[in-house]
Design a protein around this motif. Structure first.
Motif, PDB file in Angstrom:
ATOM      1  N   GLU A  97      41.786  44.401  29.342  1.00 13.36           N
ATOM      2  CA  GLU A  97      40.779  44.718  30.469  1.00 13.36           C
ATOM      3  C   GLU A  97      41.442  44.619  31.808  1.00 13.36           C
ATOM      4  O   GLU A  97      40.774  45.353  32.720  1.00 13.36           O
ATOM      5  CB  GLU A  97      39.768  43.576  30.229  1.00 13.36           C
ATOM      6  CG  GLU A  97      40.324  42.187  30.443  1.00 13.36           C
ATOM      7  CD  GLU A  97      40.471  41.277  29.314  1.00 13.36           C
ATOM      8  OE1 GLU A  97      39.806  40.242  28.943  1.00 13.36           O
ATOM      9  OE2 GLU A  97      41.283  41.970  28.240  1.00 13.36           O
ATOM     10  N   LEU A  98      42.457  44.265  31.873  1.00 12.02           N
ATOM     11  CA  LEU A  98      43.331  44.382  33.350  1.00 12.02           C
ATOM     12  C   LEU A  98      43.647  45.690  33.764  1.00 12.02           C
ATOM     13  O   LEU A  98      43.725  45.953  34.721  1.00 12.02           O
ATOM     14  CB  LEU A  98      44.501  43.451  33.342  1.00 12.02           C
ATOM     15  CG  LEU A  98      44.346  42.086  32.971  1.00 12.02           C
ATOM     16  CD1 LEU A  98      45.538  41.111  32.934  1.00 12.02           C
ATOM     17  CD2 LEU A  98      43.405  41.348  34.290  1.00 12.02           C
ATOM     18  N   ARG A  99      43.944  46.371  32.719  1.00  6.83           N
ATOM     19  CA  ARG A  99      44.287  47.844  32.703  1.00  6.83           C
ATOM     20  C   ARG A  99      45.814  48.079  33.210  1.00  6.83           C
ATOM     21  O   ARG A  99      46.337  49.177  32.971  1.00  6.83           O
ATOM     22  CB  ARG A  99      43.345  48.778  33.466  1.00  6.83           C
ATOM     23  CG  ARG A  99      41.833  48.689  32.972  1.00  6.83           C
ATOM     24  CD  ARG A  99      42.006  49.169  31.552  1.00  6.83           C
ATOM     25  NE  ARG A  99      40.556  49.805  31.022  1.00  6.83           N
ATOM     26  CZ  ARG A  99      40.198  49.242  29.866  1.00  6.83           C
ATOM     27  NH1 ARG A  99      40.844  48.599  28.951  1.00  6.83           N
ATOM     28  NH2 ARG A  99      38.819  49.505  29.560  1.00  6.83           N
ATOM     29  N   SER A 100      46.210  47.152  34.022  1.00 10.57           N
ATOM     30  CA  SER A 100      47.554  47.196  34.554  1.00 10.57           C
ATOM     31  C   SER A 100      47.934  45.695  34.932  1.00 10.57           C
ATOM     32  O   SER A 100      47.416  44.782  35.121  1.00 10.57           O
ATOM     33  CB  SER A 100      47.528  48.051  35.745  1.00 10.57           C
ATOM     34  OG  SER A 100      46.826  47.307  36.902  1.00 10.57           O
ATOM     35  N   GLY A 101      49.379  45.710  34.736  1.00 12.07           N
ATOM     36  CA  GLY A 101      49.939  44.313  34.980  1.00 12.07           C
ATOM     37  C   GLY A 101      50.281  43.570  33.986  1.00 12.07           C
ATOM     38  O   GLY A 101      50.689  42.406  33.880  1.00 12.07           O
ATOM     39  N   ALA A 102      49.999  43.934  32.625  1.00 10.73           N
ATOM     40  CA  ALA A 102      50.159  43.155  31.556  1.00 10.73           C
ATOM     41  C   ALA A 102      51.197  43.704  30.528  1.00 10.73           C
ATOM     42  O   ALA A 102      51.141  43.694  29.038  1.00 10.73           O
ATOM     43  CB  ALA A 102      48.667  43.040  30.854  1.00 10.73           C
TER      44      ALA A 102
END
Length: 290
Positions: A112-117
């Motif tokens: 759900e973060l879409r970026s940074g994971a």
């Protein structure tokens, strides 16, 4: 009912196949190497040799499917996020062109973060691609697989150490992949839901690495301790194993995001909690290897 299943030899996919067979369904299995399937499974399923990276092949294999279980398989791409997104594009194309009624996608917490994971960003991109089809889709946002510990067998045997880059007191969901398969099949077989949905699969409880090490020690009958390593230590190990820079960062990033106070979009409830404990899984799956 035609239900198409990808990665049918994986930890989750194999459970999905087993339960569909037991439900009287003859599933269509998309698999790169059919020889990896047990002979009695091949007899009871429609097996299609298919590379999920081949969009045309995926569309052909899923023609006429009413439901699809989709997993983005590891691609070996230098950029794992782009690799997962490429696989997700093929899934979305099949859903759109074949009018597949419902899709269950094996995603992950953090998508759900879409970026940074890290690599999980690729799963987030797949979620977006499936959502854009406008079809009925369920994203299963899963916790940390117990089966990841199978890659730690040598370290556990030789050193009795469970290593992580997370703070040792950081709680997170741990889950048996077979329980994820149970949730997936319940949704694949049910026509009582529609639209875009998210369901977490959190396992029975959140555990810190200290708690997980204590569980493993009790099951294995030997001391197991949790040890925190730095991101750079992990990078060095991964580079020594031959991974490229983007592959390394994709792997490191899969745990780094959890250190920033992340709260899952789908909280722990009876709906997201599954029964198999780490201890019972370890007794059955890990203990014989040690």
């Amino acid at each position: 009912m035609k239900i198409a299943v990808t990665t049918p030899t994986g930890h989750v996919g194999s459970r999905v196949v087993q339960l569909l067979l037991q439900a009287g369904v003859r599933p269509t299995l998309l698999v790169r190497d059919p020889a990896r399937l047990a002979a009695d499974v091949r007899e009871r399923a429609d097996v299609v040799r298919c590379d999920q990276g081949d969009g045309d092949a995926v569309v052909r294999a899923t023609e006429g499917a009413e439901a699809l279980f989709w997993v983005d398989p590891p691609t070996g791409d230098e950029d794992p996020v782009a690799g997962y997104a490429r696989m997700g594009a093929n899934a979305a194309r099949a859903v759109r062109e074949n009018g597949i009624g419902r899709t269950v996608f094996l995603s992950s917490g953090g998508a759900e973060l879409r970026s940074g994971a890290g690599e999980i960003d690729g799963l987030g991109r797949t979620e977006e691609l499936l959502d854009a089809t406008g079809a009925t889709v369920l994203h299963l946002r899963c916790g940390f697989f117990y089966t990841n510990l199978l890659g730690e067998v040598a370290t556990l045997r030789e050193d009795g150490v469970l290593r992580t880059t997370l703070p040792l007191d950081h709680p997170m969901p741990w889950v048996d992949p077979r329980d994820i398969g149970d949730v997936a099949v319940a949704r694949l077989l049910s026509g009582a839901w529609s639209g875009r949905q998210v369901q977490a699969v959190h396992g029975p409880e959140d555990l810190t690495y200290v708690q997980a090490a204590a569980v493993l020690g009790a099951v294995l009958g030997r001391p197991v301790r949790a040890e925190r390593i730095s991101d750079d230590d992990l990078r060095a190990t991964l580079r020594a194993a031959g991974l490229g820079d983007k592959q390394v960062e994709g792997f490191v990033g899969m745990s780094a995001w959890m250190r920033d106070g992340f709260e899952p979009e789908d909280a722990r409830t009876p709906l997201t909690t599954t029964p198999t404990t780490l201890g019972s899984w370890a007794w059955e799956q890990l203990r014989p290897l040690l």
